[in-house]
Design a protein around this motif. Sequence first.
Motif, mmCIF file in Angstrom:
data_model
loop_
_atom_site.group_PDB
_atom_site.id
_atom_site.type_symbol
_atom_site.label_atom_id
_atom_site.label_comp_id
_atom_site.label_asym_id
_atom_site.label_seq_id
_atom_site.Cartn_x
_atom_site.Cartn_y
_atom_site.Cartn_z
ATOM 1 N N PHE A 202 0.832 -1.205 0.000
ATOM 2 C CA PHE A 202 0.000 0.000 0.000
ATOM 3 C C PHE A 202 0.869 1.259 0.000
ATOM 4 O O PHE A 202 1.737 1.428 0.852
ATOM 5 C CB PHE A 202 -0.910 0.006 1.235
ATOM 6 C CG PHE A 202 -1.893 1.141 1.263
ATOM 7 C CD1 PHE A 202 -3.137 0.997 0.684
ATOM 8 C CD2 PHE A 202 -1.572 2.350 1.870
ATOM 9 C CE1 PHE A 202 -4.065 2.040 0.704
ATOM 10 C CE2 PHE A 202 -2.479 3.391 1.889
ATOM 11 C CZ PHE A 202 -3.723 3.237 1.302
ATOM 12 N N LYS A 203 0.593 2.169 -0.963
ATOM 13 C CA LYS A 203 1.341 3.421 -1.050
ATOM 14 C C LYS A 203 0.432 4.629 -1.277
ATOM 15 O O LYS A 203 0.910 5.736 -1.519
ATOM 16 C CB LYS A 203 2.379 3.356 -2.185
ATOM 17 C CG LYS A 203 3.445 2.286 -1.980
ATOM 18 C CD LYS A 203 4.456 2.283 -3.105
ATOM 19 C CE LYS A 203 5.518 1.209 -2.888
ATOM 20 N NZ LYS A 203 6.516 1.189 -4.003
ATOM 21 N N ASP A 204 -0.890 4.415 -1.215
ATOM 22 C CA ASP A 204 -1.844 5.464 -1.562
ATOM 23 C C ASP A 204 -2.078 6.421 -0.401
ATOM 24 O O ASP A 204 -1.452 6.309 0.660
ATOM 25 C CB ASP A 204 -3.166 4.827 -1.999
ATOM 26 C CG ASP A 204 -3.004 4.002 -3.273
ATOM 27 O OD1 ASP A 204 -2.175 4.385 -4.115
ATOM 28 O OD2 ASP A 204 -3.693 2.975 -3.405
ATOM 29 N N ASP A 205 -3.016 7.351 -0.599
ATOM 30 C CA ASP A 205 -3.367 8.258 0.483
ATOM 31 C C ASP A 205 -4.353 7.580 1.433
ATOM 32 O O ASP A 205 -4.776 6.442 1.221
ATOM 33 C CB ASP A 205 -3.904 9.587 -0.056
ATOM 34 C CG ASP A 205 -5.195 9.429 -0.842
ATOM 35 O OD1 ASP A 205 -5.991 8.515 -0.541
ATOM 36 O OD2 ASP A 205 -5.414 10.240 -1.761
ATOM 37 N N ALA A 208 -7.838 5.777 0.425
ATOM 38 C CA ALA A 208 -7.878 4.542 -0.359
ATOM 39 C C ALA A 208 -8.180 3.349 0.544
ATOM 40 O O ALA A 208 -7.827 3.339 1.727
ATOM 41 C CB ALA A 208 -6.552 4.333 -1.080
ATOM 42 N N TRP A 235 6.284 8.852 2.963
ATOM 43 C CA TRP A 235 4.944 8.596 2.451
ATOM 44 C C TRP A 235 4.460 9.818 1.695
ATOM 45 O O TRP A 235 3.737 10.663 2.216
ATOM 46 C CB TRP A 235 4.023 8.261 3.612
ATOM 47 C CG TRP A 235 2.743 7.565 3.238
ATOM 48 C CD1 TRP A 235 2.138 7.551 2.023
ATOM 49 C CD2 TRP A 235 1.924 6.781 4.118
ATOM 50 N NE1 TRP A 235 0.983 6.812 2.082
ATOM 51 C CE2 TRP A 235 0.829 6.325 3.348
ATOM 52 C CE3 TRP A 235 2.004 6.431 5.466
ATOM 53 C CZ2 TRP A 235 -0.187 5.533 3.902
ATOM 54 C CZ3 TRP A 235 0.997 5.656 6.009
ATOM 55 C CH2 TRP A 235 -0.078 5.198 5.237
ATOM 56 N N ALA A 237 2.300 10.301 -0.586
ATOM 57 C CA ALA A 237 0.861 10.454 -0.813
ATOM 58 C C ALA A 237 0.166 11.191 0.331
ATOM 59 O O ALA A 237 -0.942 11.719 0.145
ATOM 60 C CB ALA A 237 0.208 9.089 -1.017
#
Length: 279
Positions: A202-205, A208, A235, A237
């Motif tokens: 997971f790398k989203d804001d 998500a 991070w 995002a």
Amino acid sequence: MTYRYQYIIGDLQGCFAALQALKDRLAFDEQQDCLYFAGDLVARGEDSLNTLREVKRLADLGAARTVLGNHDLNLLAVWRGFQKIKDKDRTQPIFDASDCNALLNWLRKQPLLLQPTAGSVVVHAGIPPIWTLAQASQYAREVEKVIAGELDHLDAFLGHMYGSQPDTWQENLSGYERWRVITNYLTRMRLCDENGRLEFDFKDDLSAPMPEGFKPWFEWPDQLENHTQLFFGHWAALQGKAISPHIHALDGGCVWGGQLIAYRLEDKQLFTSATGCGL
């Protein structure tokens, strides 16, 4: 040394023009002030070589300190022959430079965790909620000694550094497995579960959907002392989103066209600059 102002700055990622613009924005005085960087000095920006040179120059003056981020560790792994330069990284000029070895021998002696003041701590990715600050400091020092030690010890570590297992801390871990999970917590962590189990995809804001049972590490109850201010990057995002009164995200995604963020410890003031970002 007593400083006039101390600033904590998010990921540079080789954005040299943005660093210089931010210093101007801060009216930074290298004779009186100090910059603390949250790691990832290099990688995808327009000039990783001069970014690294400038941070080292300031550090040699006593006007800067940095922690190691995952991109910094990857740079060391490329240097020592354990990785190839990633397609999106623009770090080849570092390896072509006459001062390459001096720069990277300096870089490998930087810590994974810094405490600018008694009440503040800087790491690249965060401190897992299952650790106290004292534990995080102790574990960081274990790995720092290996990275900064004899080159054959560094090489052995780099050869075992990559991997996502073990994904949960256990005090009885030893050797490379122990050092790998410590490194992953401090330089790669975004999500974990209530037991500190890591999730690496997971790398989203924060809006998500996240894997079941996992949350951002800073949303679990932590074991930090109430007065401790924790600063992290990594991070992008999050875009420097305010996390809580004592946890501060400072990666403004400069390399992606966002902004560089600096937090002044003396008065808790935030400074931002988009000049030079995304070049």
